[in-house]
Design a protein around this motif. Sequence first.
Motif, mmCIF file in Angstrom:
data_model
loop_
_atom_site.group_PDB
_atom_site.id
_atom_site.type_symbol
_atom_site.label_atom_id
_atom_site.label_comp_id
_atom_site.label_asym_id
_atom_site.label_seq_id
_atom_site.Cartn_x
_atom_site.Cartn_y
_atom_site.Cartn_z
ATOM 1 N N ASP A 43 32.102 44.584 55.616
ATOM 2 C CA ASP A 43 31.150 45.623 55.271
ATOM 3 C C ASP A 43 30.367 45.167 54.041
ATOM 4 N N LEU A 44 29.159 44.654 54.263
ATOM 5 C CA LEU A 44 28.365 44.104 53.172
ATOM 6 C C LEU A 44 27.881 45.174 52.207
ATOM 7 N N GLY A 45 27.937 46.435 52.602
ATOM 8 C CA GLY A 45 27.561 47.521 51.706
ATOM 9 C C GLY A 45 28.655 47.855 50.705
ATOM 10 N N LYS A 46 29.858 47.373 50.928
ATOM 11 C CA LYS A 46 30.984 47.694 50.057
ATOM 12 C C LYS A 46 31.428 46.490 49.235
ATOM 13 N N ARG A 47 30.498 45.663 48.844
ATOM 14 C CA ARG A 47 30.851 44.483 48.059
ATOM 15 C C ARG A 47 31.207 44.889 46.631
ATOM 16 N N THR A 48 32.118 44.151 46.041
ATOM 17 C CA THR A 48 32.520 44.354 44.652
ATOM 18 C C THR A 48 32.403 43.023 43.938
ATOM 19 N N LYS A 49 31.764 43.038 42.792
ATOM 20 C CA LYS A 49 31.683 41.826 41.989
ATOM 21 C C LYS A 49 33.022 41.654 41.268
ATOM 22 N N ILE A 50 33.638 40.506 41.459
ATOM 23 C CA ILE A 50 34.900 40.204 40.798
ATOM 24 C C ILE A 50 34.641 39.098 39.787
ATOM 25 N N CYS A 51 34.843 39.422 38.518
ATOM 26 C CA CYS A 51 34.614 38.439 37.449
ATOM 27 C C CYS A 51 35.799 37.500 37.289
ATOM 28 N N ALA A 52 37.002 38.024 37.519
ATOM 29 C CA ALA A 52 38.210 37.201 37.393
ATOM 30 C C ALA A 52 39.346 37.882 38.139
ATOM 31 N N ILE A 53 40.194 37.097 38.753
ATOM 32 C CA ILE A 53 41.384 37.630 39.406
ATOM 33 C C ILE A 53 42.532 37.531 38.412
ATOM 34 N N LEU A 54 43.139 38.684 38.127
ATOM 35 C CA LEU A 54 44.277 38.704 37.213
ATOM 36 C C LEU A 54 45.563 38.344 37.933
ATOM 37 N N GLY A 55 45.620 38.664 39.219
ATOM 38 C CA GLY A 55 46.808 38.311 39.983
ATOM 39 C C GLY A 55 47.042 39.268 41.131
ATOM 40 N N PHE A 56 48.211 39.152 41.716
ATOM 41 C CA PHE A 56 48.626 40.001 42.819
ATOM 42 C C PHE A 56 49.928 40.688 42.435
ATOM 43 N N LEU A 57 50.037 41.965 42.759
ATOM 44 C CA LEU A 57 51.265 42.725 42.524
ATOM 45 C C LEU A 57 51.847 43.143 43.856
ATOM 46 N N LYS A 58 53.164 43.169 43.927
ATOM 47 C CA LYS A 58 53.817 43.645 45.133
ATOM 48 C C LYS A 58 54.632 44.881 44.775
ATOM 49 N N PHE A 59 54.287 45.995 45.403
ATOM 50 C CA PHE A 59 55.036 47.231 45.236
ATOM 51 C C PHE A 59 55.749 47.531 46.544
ATOM 52 N N LEU A 60 56.192 48.770 46.702
ATOM 53 C CA LEU A 60 56.951 49.150 47.890
ATOM 54 C C LEU A 60 56.157 49.002 49.182
ATOM 55 N N SER A 61 54.870 49.301 49.122
ATOM 56 C CA SER A 61 54.044 49.303 50.338
ATOM 57 C C SER A 61 53.427 47.958 50.674
ATOM 58 N N GLY A 62 53.331 47.060 49.696
ATOM 59 C CA GLY A 62 52.717 45.765 49.959
ATOM 60 C C GLY A 62 52.042 45.199 48.731
ATOM 61 N N TYR A 63 51.148 44.237 48.954
ATOM 62 C CA TYR A 63 50.474 43.527 47.871
ATOM 63 C C TYR A 63 49.182 44.222 47.454
ATOM 64 N N TYR A 64 48.884 44.091 46.174
ATOM 65 C CA TYR A 64 47.638 44.582 45.593
ATOM 66 C C TYR A 64 46.963 43.430 44.853
ATOM 67 N N LEU A 65 45.649 43.354 44.942
ATOM 68 C CA LEU A 65 44.847 42.408 44.182
ATOM 69 C C LEU A 65 44.424 43.107 42.891
ATOM 70 N N VAL A 66 44.697 42.493 41.739
ATOM 71 C CA VAL A 66 44.307 43.042 40.437
ATOM 72 C C VAL A 66 43.205 42.146 39.881
ATOM 73 N N TYR A 67 42.067 42.748 39.540
ATOM 74 C CA TYR A 67 40.930 41.933 39.128
ATOM 75 C C TYR A 67 40.098 42.596 38.043
ATOM 76 N N ILE A 68 39.280 41.763 37.383
ATOM 77 C CA ILE A 68 38.318 42.242 36.388
ATOM 78 C C ILE A 68 36.990 42.436 37.102
ATOM 79 N N GLU A 69 36.457 43.652 36.991
ATOM 80 C CA GLU A 69 35.205 43.997 37.669
ATOM 81 C C GLU A 69 33.996 43.902 36.733
ATOM 82 N N GLU A 70 34.196 44.169 35.453
ATOM 83 C CA GLU A 70 33.104 44.075 34.486
ATOM 84 C C GLU A 70 33.592 43.341 33.248
ATOM 85 N N LYS A 71 32.703 42.520 32.701
ATOM 86 C CA LYS A 71 33.028 41.748 31.501
ATOM 87 C C LYS A 71 31.864 41.825 30.533
#
Length: 126
Positions: A43-71
Amino acid sequence: YVLKMKTAPHSDFSSPLATFVKEEETTFTKSQVTEYLKLAKADLGKRTKICAILGFLKFLSGYYLVYIEEKQKMCKLFGNNIYCAKKTDIHPLFVQNKKDTTYLEMINNLLQKSKDSYFSYTYDIN
């Protein structure tokens, strides 16, 4: 860099991260990335600018991408730009459910308190 990420069904939460995320080894031009996303039916309308990837977290439901959106550029140190993280976000790599709500709130609170973290693309400031 291009990371290929696919959304996992909820039942696949115990799979390793490499199942869902893969670094693309090809170097792309801007037009090739746009074409690549069209072919992937992203979905090209739902793009997010990612300045940096902080990492991935795994909780009970699965993995999450943690990132910096604005700098914000703060200064130069030995000729290297130093940035301040102004906005961070977390994105699930699966169909989200309510199991992780408490954990997400705790991580979001931590990220908001540490939003004045500094980073550089070219200089190790650890």
